[in-house]
Design a protein around this motif. Structure first.
Motif, mmCIF file in Angstrom:
data_model
loop_
_atom_site.group_PDB
_atom_site.id
_atom_site.type_symbol
_atom_site.label_atom_id
_atom_site.label_comp_id
_atom_site.label_asym_id
_atom_site.label_seq_id
_atom_site.Cartn_x
_atom_site.Cartn_y
_atom_site.Cartn_z
ATOM 1 N N PRO A 71 -32.516 -33.583 -78.754
ATOM 2 C CA PRO A 71 -32.392 -32.568 -79.811
ATOM 3 C C PRO A 71 -33.647 -31.711 -79.958
ATOM 4 O O PRO A 71 -33.588 -30.614 -80.498
ATOM 5 N N SER A 72 -34.780 -32.184 -79.446
ATOM 6 C CA SER A 72 -36.032 -31.428 -79.559
ATOM 7 C C SER A 72 -36.306 -30.598 -78.307
ATOM 8 O O SER A 72 -37.464 -30.278 -78.031
ATOM 9 N N PHE A 73 -35.276 -30.229 -77.549
ATOM 10 C CA PHE A 73 -35.450 -29.476 -76.308
ATOM 11 C C PHE A 73 -36.111 -28.132 -76.586
ATOM 12 O O PHE A 73 -35.723 -27.393 -77.479
ATOM 13 N N THR A 74 -37.149 -27.855 -75.819
ATOM 14 C CA THR A 74 -37.846 -26.573 -75.881
ATOM 15 C C THR A 74 -37.930 -26.047 -74.457
ATOM 16 O O THR A 74 -38.432 -26.740 -73.573
ATOM 17 N N PRO A 75 -37.423 -24.820 -74.193
ATOM 18 C CA PRO A 75 -37.296 -24.350 -72.808
ATOM 19 C C PRO A 75 -38.608 -24.216 -72.039
ATOM 20 O O PRO A 75 -38.615 -24.404 -70.837
ATOM 21 N N HIS A 76 -39.708 -23.930 -72.715
ATOM 22 C CA HIS A 76 -40.952 -23.660 -71.992
ATOM 23 C C HIS A 76 -41.904 -24.850 -71.944
ATOM 24 O O HIS A 76 -43.046 -24.701 -71.558
ATOM 25 N N VAL A 77 -41.414 -26.055 -72.338
ATOM 26 C CA VAL A 77 -42.264 -27.236 -72.402
ATOM 27 C C VAL A 77 -41.631 -28.352 -71.570
ATOM 28 O O VAL A 77 -40.410 -28.484 -71.522
ATOM 29 N N ASP A 78 -42.464 -29.154 -70.920
ATOM 30 C CA ASP A 78 -41.991 -30.332 -70.206
ATOM 31 C C ASP A 78 -41.678 -31.417 -71.235
ATOM 32 O O ASP A 78 -42.534 -32.212 -71.592
ATOM 33 N N CYS A 79 -40.442 -31.427 -71.740
ATOM 34 C CA CYS A 79 -40.068 -32.398 -72.769
ATOM 35 C C CYS A 79 -39.031 -33.380 -72.243
ATOM 36 O O CYS A 79 -38.396 -34.088 -73.014
ATOM 37 N N GLY A 80 -38.836 -33.434 -70.922
ATOM 38 C CA GLY A 80 -37.859 -34.333 -70.330
ATOM 39 C C GLY A 80 -38.426 -35.712 -70.060
ATOM 40 O O GLY A 80 -39.596 -35.997 -70.310
ATOM 41 N N ASP A 81 -37.565 -36.566 -69.536
ATOM 42 C CA ASP A 81 -37.945 -37.939 -69.244
ATOM 43 C C ASP A 81 -38.450 -38.066 -67.812
ATOM 44 O O ASP A 81 -38.245 -37.188 -66.984
ATOM 45 N N ASN A 82 -39.105 -39.182 -67.545
ATOM 46 C CA ASN A 82 -39.456 -39.558 -66.178
ATOM 47 C C ASN A 82 -38.254 -40.299 -65.606
ATOM 48 O O ASN A 82 -37.814 -41.297 -66.182
ATOM 49 N N VAL A 83 -37.709 -39.820 -64.498
ATOM 50 C CA VAL A 83 -36.474 -40.366 -63.942
ATOM 51 C C VAL A 83 -36.782 -41.090 -62.637
ATOM 52 O O VAL A 83 -37.433 -40.542 -61.754
ATOM 53 N N ILE A 84 -36.288 -42.327 -62.531
ATOM 54 C CA ILE A 84 -36.395 -43.122 -61.318
ATOM 55 C C ILE A 84 -34.995 -43.232 -60.735
ATOM 56 O O ILE A 84 -34.085 -43.736 -61.392
ATOM 57 N N VAL A 85 -34.807 -42.753 -59.510
ATOM 58 C CA VAL A 85 -33.514 -42.853 -58.829
ATOM 59 C C VAL A 85 -33.637 -43.939 -57.776
ATOM 60 O O VAL A 85 -34.484 -43.856 -56.885
ATOM 61 N N ILE A 86 -32.783 -44.978 -57.893
ATOM 62 C CA ILE A 86 -32.796 -46.055 -56.907
ATOM 63 C C ILE A 86 -31.509 -45.995 -56.086
ATOM 64 O O ILE A 86 -30.545 -45.328 -56.477
ATOM 65 N N ASN A 87 -31.492 -46.678 -54.962
ATOM 66 C CA ASN A 87 -30.357 -46.703 -54.032
ATOM 67 C C ASN A 87 -29.983 -45.308 -53.559
ATOM 68 O O ASN A 87 -28.804 -44.952 -53.491
ATOM 69 N N ALA A 88 -30.955 -44.505 -53.206
ATOM 70 C CA ALA A 88 -30.706 -43.133 -52.755
ATOM 71 C C ALA A 88 -29.913 -43.099 -51.456
ATOM 72 O O ALA A 88 -29.218 -42.129 -51.176
ATOM 73 N N VAL A 109 -32.237 -31.839 -56.332
ATOM 74 C CA VAL A 109 -32.681 -31.712 -57.722
ATOM 75 C C VAL A 109 -33.637 -30.533 -57.873
ATOM 76 O O VAL A 109 -33.587 -29.803 -58.866
ATOM 77 N N LYS A 110 -34.487 -30.303 -56.874
ATOM 78 C CA LYS A 110 -35.423 -29.180 -56.942
ATOM 79 C C LYS A 110 -34.692 -27.851 -57.041
ATOM 80 O O LYS A 110 -35.128 -26.943 -57.751
ATOM 81 N N GLY A 111 -33.557 -27.737 -56.363
ATOM 82 C CA GLY A 111 -32.772 -26.507 -56.429
ATOM 83 C C GLY A 111 -32.147 -26.264 -57.785
ATOM 84 O O GLY A 111 -31.736 -25.145 -58.083
ATOM 85 N N MET A 112 -32.050 -27.293 -58.613
ATOM 86 C CA MET A 112 -31.433 -27.170 -59.935
ATOM 87 C C MET A 112 -32.464 -27.039 -61.059
ATOM 88 O O MET A 112 -32.095 -26.957 -62.224
ATOM 89 N N LEU A 113 -33.730 -27.022 -60.718
ATOM 90 C CA LEU A 113 -34.793 -26.851 -61.713
ATOM 91 C C LEU A 113 -35.282 -25.407 -61.688
ATOM 92 O O LEU A 113 -35.031 -24.671 -60.734
ATOM 93 N N PRO A 114 -36.003 -24.964 -62.722
ATOM 94 C CA PRO A 114 -36.538 -23.600 -62.729
ATOM 95 C C PRO A 114 -37.489 -23.367 -61.560
ATOM 96 O O PRO A 114 -38.197 -24.270 -61.132
ATOM 97 N N LYS A 115 -37.474 -22.128 -61.047
ATOM 98 C CA LYS A 115 -38.319 -21.782 -59.905
ATOM 99 C C LYS A 115 -39.631 -21.178 -60.409
ATOM 100 O O LYS A 115 -39.892 -19.993 -60.242
#
Length: 151
Positions: free
Chosen positions: A47-64, A110-116
């Motif tokens: 709910p506290s999303f701000t577009p110009h700030v890194d407010c996301g989580d650290n994501v660990i993807v396993i079993n790639a 994932v890089k293609g889906m993030l801001p450039k």
């Protein structure tokens, strides 16, 4: 109710609440998983999303290595890159990239889906991809998230 007294709250680096989450990529479709991981990295589920700030989580993807693609995309889709030299256009299919390095395939999607921009590069540093089920981030006490429960 006096709506003029409400102030819009923008998150900043000091007030943001970052968490560690684990995503199991076993039998998930690559693009759909990638878009939800990108939303987690961005912080769009908060709910506290701000577009110009890194407010996301650290994501660990396993079993790639167990991620799936629908149809015949393993061999029909082609990723292009350019070395910068004349005649330096290189192409690779997802099947070849998966055989070479499964974590690079997920990182590329994932890089293609993030801001450039600089924020997108900073967000990509919060993504940790591992081919197997083991990861070295147990000290952060990550939560396991089921991506199918997210919208």
């Amino acid at each position: 109710m006096n709506t003029l007294s409400y102030k819009t709250i923008s998150a900043n680096k000091a007030t943001v609440q970052k968490e560690w989450v684990v995503v199991d990529a076993t039998d998930l479709v690559l693009g759909r998983m990638g878009s939800k991981v990108a939303k987690l990295l961005r912080g769009k589920y908060k709910p506290s999303f701000t577009p110009h700030v890194d407010c996301g989580d650290n994501v660990i993807v396993i079993n790639a290595e167990k991620v799936q693609l629908t149809g015949n995309k393993w061999n029909d889709r082609v990723y292009l890159r350019y070395t910068g030299y004349p005649g330096g256009q290189r192409e690779i299919t997802p099947a070849k990239l998966m055989a070479k390095s499964p974590d690079k395939l997920i990182r590329k999607v994932v890089k293609g889906m993030l801001p450039k921009n600089r924020l997108g590069a900073q967000l990509l540093r919060n993504l940790h991809v591992y081919a197997g089920a083991e990861h070295p981030h147990e000290a952060q006490q990550p939560k396991v998230i089921d991506l199918n429960s997210l919208k």
